[in-house]
Scaffold this motif. Structure first.
Motif, PDB file in Angstrom:
ATOM      1  N   GLN A  98       0.846  -1.186   0.000  1.00 26.25           N
ATOM      2  CA  GLN A  98       0.000   0.000   0.000  1.00 26.25           C
ATOM      3  C   GLN A  98       0.886   1.241   0.000  1.00 26.25           C
ATOM      4  OE1 GLN A  98      -1.889   0.753   4.100  1.00 26.25           O
ATOM      5  NE2 GLN A  98      -1.376  -1.421   4.191  1.00 26.25           N
ATOM      6  N   TRP A  99       0.255   2.387  -0.267  1.00 30.94           N
ATOM      7  CA  TRP A  99       0.961   3.666  -0.244  1.00 30.94           C
ATOM      8  C   TRP A  99       0.961   4.213   1.180  1.00 30.94           C
ATOM      9  CZ3 TRP A  99       3.400   5.526  -4.500  1.00 30.94           C
ATOM     10  CH2 TRP A  99       3.062   4.946  -5.731  1.00 30.94           C
ATOM     11  N   LEU A 100       2.142   4.640   1.649  1.00 27.82           N
ATOM     12  CA  LEU A 100       2.279   5.175   2.998  1.00 27.82           C
ATOM     13  C   LEU A 100       2.942   6.548   2.944  1.00 27.82           C
ATOM     14  CD1 LEU A 100       3.475   1.955   4.870  1.00 27.82           C
ATOM     15  CD2 LEU A 100       1.177   2.963   4.898  1.00 27.82           C
ATOM     16  N   PRO A 101       2.580   7.447   3.864  1.00 22.29           N
ATOM     17  CA  PRO A 101       3.158   8.801   3.834  1.00 22.29           C
ATOM     18  C   PRO A 101       4.653   8.784   4.136  1.00 22.29           C
ATOM     19  CG  PRO A 101       1.814   8.483   5.802  1.00 22.29           C
ATOM     20  CD  PRO A 101       1.586   7.300   4.934  1.00 22.29           C
ATOM     21  N   ARG A 102       5.360   9.647   3.449  1.00 26.50           N
ATOM     22  CA  ARG A 102       6.805   9.754   3.655  1.00 26.50           C
ATOM     23  C   ARG A 102       7.076  10.598   4.899  1.00 26.50           C
ATOM     24  NH1 ARG A 102       9.958  11.979  -1.399  1.00 26.50           N
ATOM     25  NH2 ARG A 102       8.903  10.129  -2.270  1.00 26.50           N
ATOM     26  N   CYS A 103       7.699   9.997   5.896  1.00 27.20           N
ATOM     27  CA  CYS A 103       7.972  10.684   7.171  1.00 27.20           C
ATOM     28  C   CYS A 103       9.393  10.370   7.610  1.00 27.20           C
ATOM     29  CB  CYS A 103       7.026  10.202   8.274  1.00 27.20           C
ATOM     30  SG  CYS A 103       5.274  10.381   7.935  1.00 27.20           S
ATOM     31  N   ASP A 104       9.951  11.226   8.476  1.00 28.10           N
ATOM     32  CA  ASP A 104      11.223  10.863   9.089  1.00 28.10           C
ATOM     33  C   ASP A 104      10.945   9.930  10.270  1.00 28.10           C
ATOM     34  OD1 ASP A 104      10.458  12.400  11.290  1.00 28.10           O
ATOM     35  OD2 ASP A 104      12.022  13.912  11.033  1.00 28.10           O
ATOM     36  N   ALA A 105      11.980   9.578  11.004  1.00 28.74           N
ATOM     37  CA  ALA A 105      11.843   8.568  12.056  1.00 28.74           C
ATOM     38  C   ALA A 105      10.857   8.969  13.133  1.00 28.74           C
ATOM     39  CB  ALA A 105      13.217   8.287  12.671  1.00 28.74           C
TER      40      ALA A 105
ATOM     41  N   GLY B 127       2.623   0.101  19.096  1.00 29.60           N
ATOM     42  CA  GLY B 127       3.415   0.938  18.207  1.00 29.60           C
ATOM     43  C   GLY B 127       2.798   2.311  18.011  1.00 29.60           C
ATOM     44  N   ALA B 128       1.464   2.365  17.995  1.00 25.31           N
ATOM     45  CA  ALA B 128       0.779   3.648  17.853  1.00 25.31           C
ATOM     46  C   ALA B 128       1.074   4.559  19.039  1.00 25.31           C
ATOM     47  CB  ALA B 128      -0.721   3.433  17.716  1.00 25.31           C
ATOM     48  N   GLU B 129       1.094   3.994  20.243  1.00 24.60           N
ATOM     49  CA  GLU B 129       1.433   4.809  21.423  1.00 24.60           C
ATOM     50  C   GLU B 129       2.818   5.416  21.274  1.00 24.60           C
ATOM     51  OE1 GLU B 129       0.532   3.498  25.418  1.00 24.60           O
ATOM     52  OE2 GLU B 129      -0.615   1.808  24.605  1.00 24.60           O
ATOM     53  N   GLU B 130       3.777   4.590  20.872  1.00 26.02           N
ATOM     54  CA  GLU B 130       5.147   5.095  20.715  1.00 26.02           C
ATOM     55  C   GLU B 130       5.232   6.123  19.595  1.00 26.02           C
ATOM     56  OE1 GLU B 130       7.353   4.562  22.855  1.00 26.02           O
ATOM     57  OE2 GLU B 130       6.410   2.905  23.926  1.00 26.02           O
ATOM     58  N   ALA B 131       4.511   5.884  18.502  1.00 28.76           N
ATOM     59  CA  ALA B 131       4.534   6.843  17.398  1.00 28.76           C
ATOM     60  C   ALA B 131       3.890   8.161  17.794  1.00 28.76           C
ATOM     61  CB  ALA B 131       3.823   6.242  16.185  1.00 28.76           C
ATOM     62  N   GLY B 132       2.869   8.105  18.654  1.00 28.34           N
ATOM     63  CA  GLY B 132       2.266   9.334  19.158  1.00 28.34           C
ATOM     64  C   GLY B 132       3.258  10.134  19.985  1.00 28.34           C
ATOM     65  N   ARG B 133       3.981   9.437  20.843  1.00 22.03           N
ATOM     66  CA  ARG B 133       5.037  10.115  21.623  1.00 22.03           C
ATOM     67  C   ARG B 133       6.080  10.723  20.681  1.00 22.03           C
ATOM     68  NH1 ARG B 133       4.711   5.245  24.991  1.00 22.03           N
ATOM     69  NH2 ARG B 133       3.869   5.767  27.048  1.00 22.03           N
TER      70      ARG B 133
ATOM     71  N   ASP C 187      10.853  20.983  17.177  1.00 20.95           N
ATOM     72  CA  ASP C 187      10.734  22.037  16.158  1.00 20.95           C
ATOM     73  C   ASP C 187      10.344  23.378  16.772  1.00 20.95           C
ATOM     74  OD1 ASP C 187      11.353  20.078  14.366  1.00 20.95           O
ATOM     75  OD2 ASP C 187       9.312  19.839  13.593  1.00 20.95           O
ATOM     76  N   LEU C 188       9.673  23.325  17.922  1.00 18.08           N
ATOM     77  CA  LEU C 188       9.300  24.554  18.620  1.00 18.08           C
ATOM     78  C   LEU C 188      10.406  25.048  19.556  1.00 18.08           C
ATOM     79  CD1 LEU C 188       5.601  23.667  19.511  1.00 18.08           C
ATOM     80  CD2 LEU C 188       6.359  25.414  17.879  1.00 18.08           C
ATOM     81  N   GLY C 189      11.480  24.263  19.673  1.00 22.14           N
ATOM     82  CA  GLY C 189      12.572  24.639  20.563  1.00 22.14           C
ATOM     83  C   GLY C 189      12.224  24.496  22.023  1.00 22.14           C
ATOM     84  N   LEU C 190      11.327  23.587  22.361  1.00 21.69           N
ATOM     85  CA  LEU C 190      10.885  23.396  23.743  1.00 21.69           C
ATOM     86  C   LEU C 190      11.514  22.143  24.333  1.00 21.69           C
ATOM     87  CD1 LEU C 190       7.080  24.204  23.329  1.00 21.69           C
ATOM     88  CD2 LEU C 190       8.871  25.685  24.276  1.00 21.69           C
ATOM     89  N   PRO C 191      11.659  22.092  25.661  1.00 22.36           N
ATOM     90  CA  PRO C 191      12.164  20.863  26.302  1.00 22.36           C
ATOM     91  C   PRO C 191      11.283  19.671  25.944  1.00 22.36           C
ATOM     92  CG  PRO C 191      12.088  22.677  27.872  1.00 22.36           C
ATOM     93  CD  PRO C 191      11.364  23.160  26.648  1.00 22.36           C
ATOM     94  N   HIS C 192      11.925  18.512  25.782  1.00 20.40           N
ATOM     95  CA  HIS C 192      11.189  17.338  25.344  1.00 20.40           C
ATOM     96  C   HIS C 192      11.854  16.071  25.872  1.00 20.40           C
ATOM     97  CE1 HIS C 192      14.457  16.619  22.467  1.00 20.40           C
ATOM     98  NE2 HIS C 192      14.401  17.909  22.181  1.00 20.40           N
ATOM     99  N   PRO C 193      11.127  14.969  25.940  1.00 15.35           N
ATOM    100  CA  PRO C 193      11.738  13.701  26.337  1.00 15.35           C
ATOM    101  C   PRO C 193      12.778  13.262  25.313  1.00 15.35           C
ATOM    102  CG  PRO C 193       9.336  13.588  26.448  1.00 15.35           C
ATOM    103  CD  PRO C 193       9.673  14.866  25.734  1.00 15.35           C
ATOM    104  N   ALA C 194      13.711  12.439  25.755  1.00 20.07           N
ATOM    105  CA  ALA C 194      14.730  11.922  24.844  1.00 20.07           C
ATOM    106  C   ALA C 194      14.077  11.008  23.814  1.00 20.07           C
ATOM    107  CB  ALA C 194      15.791  11.156  25.627  1.00 20.07           C
ATOM    108  N   PRO C 195      14.357  11.218  22.542  1.00 21.44           N
ATOM    109  CA  PRO C 195      13.707  10.386  21.519  1.00 21.44           C
ATOM    110  C   PRO C 195      14.297   8.989  21.383  1.00 21.44           C
ATOM    111  CG  PRO C 195      15.148  12.007  20.492  1.00 21.44           C
ATOM    112  CD  PRO C 195      15.144  12.316  21.955  1.00 21.44           C
TER     113      PRO C 195
ATOM    114  N   ARG D  92      13.994   3.249  19.657  1.00 20.41           N
ATOM    115  CA  ARG D  92      14.384   1.840  19.802  1.00 20.41           C
ATOM    116  C   ARG D  92      13.151   0.945  19.875  1.00 20.41           C
ATOM    117  NH1 ARG D  92      18.537   3.904  23.197  1.00 20.41           N
ATOM    118  NH2 ARG D  92      17.282   3.521  25.061  1.00 20.41           N
ATOM    119  N   ARG D  93      12.160   1.372  20.650  1.00 19.75           N
ATOM    120  CA  ARG D  93      10.941   0.563  20.754  1.00 19.75           C
ATOM    121  C   ARG D  93      10.209   0.511  19.421  1.00 19.75           C
ATOM    122  NH1 ARG D  93      10.936   3.146  25.941  1.00 19.75           N
ATOM    123  NH2 ARG D  93       9.526   4.815  25.254  1.00 19.75           N
ATOM    124  N   LEU D  94      10.180   1.630  18.702  1.00 14.58           N
ATOM    125  CA  LEU D  94       9.538   1.638  17.391  1.00 14.58           C
ATOM    126  C   LEU D  94      10.253   0.714  16.401  1.00 14.58           C
ATOM    127  CD1 LEU D  94       8.624   5.406  16.891  1.00 14.58           C
ATOM    128  CD2 LEU D  94       7.028   3.488  16.942  1.00 14.58           C
TER     129      LEU D  94
END
Length: 454
Positions: A279-286, A308-314, A323-331, A336-338
């Motif tokens: 199937q066709w899937l959207p082109r995204c980075d990691a 996997g959806a939970e991890e992808a949401g995170r 992208d907003l320059g705000l503090p964030h959890p380590a990706p 790794r889980r994804l």
């Protein structure tokens, strides 16, 4: 303040909302259901007495935790939840949303967590009343406690086939047969890779399969659904080629899932053909970036299941915060889980392949597009004029022009077009999405409201 819009309140949308709220943002979450949960953790109406263990099985505790988390964020005023609303169009940082009235919700950042729909392969007779998708049957069971037939045949392939059969039997329904088009040898060959990636999930699936006993048949060929004002029987051949007939009054069909990418297309995503997932899937980075200020998460990006959806949401929320320059959890831990879940998903796709050859060989009389009642033969007849290009074939045959906008017929139609022209499905291309993303009455545009915008 930055306005972040999340479309979808399933596992991906809920985790994205949590991650953004913990960082101090106040996301707006739009969802079509009355209560958050998505398809996998769909919640019944208030006052519904069937216990979570019956609705979600082994995932009941996980469902409860996610529901409670999201409800708490909304109750605390950290997330705005707009239920029973459909996003119809996206343009210029504004979402056109339809609920009781039409709303225009402005946003600076967009996270699409639109999930997936059933992936369907036509079977002669499937246009009859009483033939449903596996997902529709599961929605009826979870949302209303209803089995859509007295004697049920489930057919297709993928984990949902086994899961739904188990859920229907637990609810007291009679499941006459579970017909899997995936050969047992393919399932065994991919089993080791599945077990290495997610051993507990693999073991759980094997246990559910074993509980079906002789109801389950692998490597079948579906011939036709016998009908008379609804299904009467499923005609099929077993792995040895022997003709079989199973009496029934309801048929459920589904071949795993198809990413719901309609809104991603309208938002400007680019797409790649995925040979493993067919199937066709959207082109995204990691992390799920699909464009400037635009992110895709969950099964709408990659078919990795609820965990996997939970991890992808995170991940999508982390990308937004970066992208907003705000503090964030380590990706890194999320990635790794994804990666582990993606290995499992690829093995799953090998174990339960899309029946491309069966679709390409459909008889001319078989209906391909149920919305427009277009047969495989009529689609083939248009090809000398349209050529092997999906959108031209659509314009001449009307395949994909109906209510579902190609969600259910696009993949099968592309197989037929490609086979007739001697080309690959990737070369035939994909159908372009058009607004509105859902059917909408003209009168909806006469009344407007704006409760979600500031």
């Amino acid at each position: 303040m930055t306005r972040v819009l999340i479309v979808g309140a399933g596992p991906a949308g809920m985790r994205a909302a949590e991650t953004l709220a913990e960082a101090g943002l106040h996301p707006v979450v739009v969802d079509e259901a009355a209560r958050a949960g998505g398809q996998i953790y769909r919640r019944p109406p208030e006052g519904f007495t069937r216990p979570a263990e019956k609705l979600y099985g082994s995932e009941a505790a996980k469902a409860r935790r996610l529901h409670a988390l999201f409800d708490r964020l909304v109750a605390e005023g950290r997330v705005t939840h707009l239920p029973e609303r459909s996003v119809l169009a996206l343009s210029g940082g504004v979402a056109q949303v339809l609920g009781a009235v039409r709303e225009e919700i402005a946003f600076d950042r967009l996270i699409l967590a639109t999930g997936a729909t059933d992936r369907l392969a036509p079977v002669p007779g499937w246009e009859s009343a009483g033939v449903y998708t596996l997902g529709a049957a599961q929605i009826a069971l979870k949302a209303q406690g209803v089995a859509l037939g007295r004697r049920i045949v489930l057919a297709g392939s993928g984990p949902l086939l086994t899961l739904l059969a188990t859920q229907l039997r637990a609810a007291g329904a009679e499941v006459a047969a579970v017909l899997d088009t995936a050969p047992m040898r393919a399932q065994i060959a991919a089993g080791a890779a599945m077990a290495r990636a997610r051993p507990q999930t693999t073991l759980r699936g094997l246990r559910l399969r074993a509980a079906l006993g002789r109801r389950y048949h692998a490597g079948v060929t579906l011939e036709r659904i016998e009908t008379a004002d609804g299904p009467v029987a499923m005609h099929w051949r077993d792995a040895r080629g022997r003709a079989r007939r199973t009496a029934c009054d309801m048929v459920g069909l589904g071949w795993h899932l198809r990413a719901d990418t309609h809104l991603a297309d309208l938002a400007g995503a680019r797409f790649d053909w995925s040979e493993p997932f067919r199937q066709w899937l959207p082109r995204c980075d990691a992390l799920g970036r699909a464009g400037d200020g635009f992110y895709v998460a969950g099964d709408g990006q990659r078919l990795l299941g609820a965990d996997g959806a939970e991890e992808a949401g995170r991940a999508a929320a982390i990308a937004c915060l970066q992208d907003l320059g705000l503090p964030h959890p380590a990706p890194a831990p999320v990635l790794r889980r994804l990666a582990r879940m993606e290995r499992f998903a690829h093995a799953l796709a090998r174990a339960f392949p899309w029946p491309a050859e069966a679709v390409r060989a459909l008889p001319d009389a078989t209906v391909v597009c149920r919305c427009e009642n277009i047969s495989a033969g009529l689609l083939r007849e248009t090809l000398p004029l349209s050529g092997a290009e999906a959108n031209r074939a659509k314009s001449l045959s009307r395949v994909g022009m109906g209510r579902c906008q190609g969600r259910y017929c696009q993949l099968a139609g592309a197989e037929i077009v490609a086979a007739s022209a001697g080309r690959s499905v990737a070369e035939a291309g994909r159908l372009r999405a058009q607004p509105p993303a859902r059917p909408a009455p003209i009168g909806a545009w006469l009344a407007t409201g704006d409760p979600g915008a500031e």
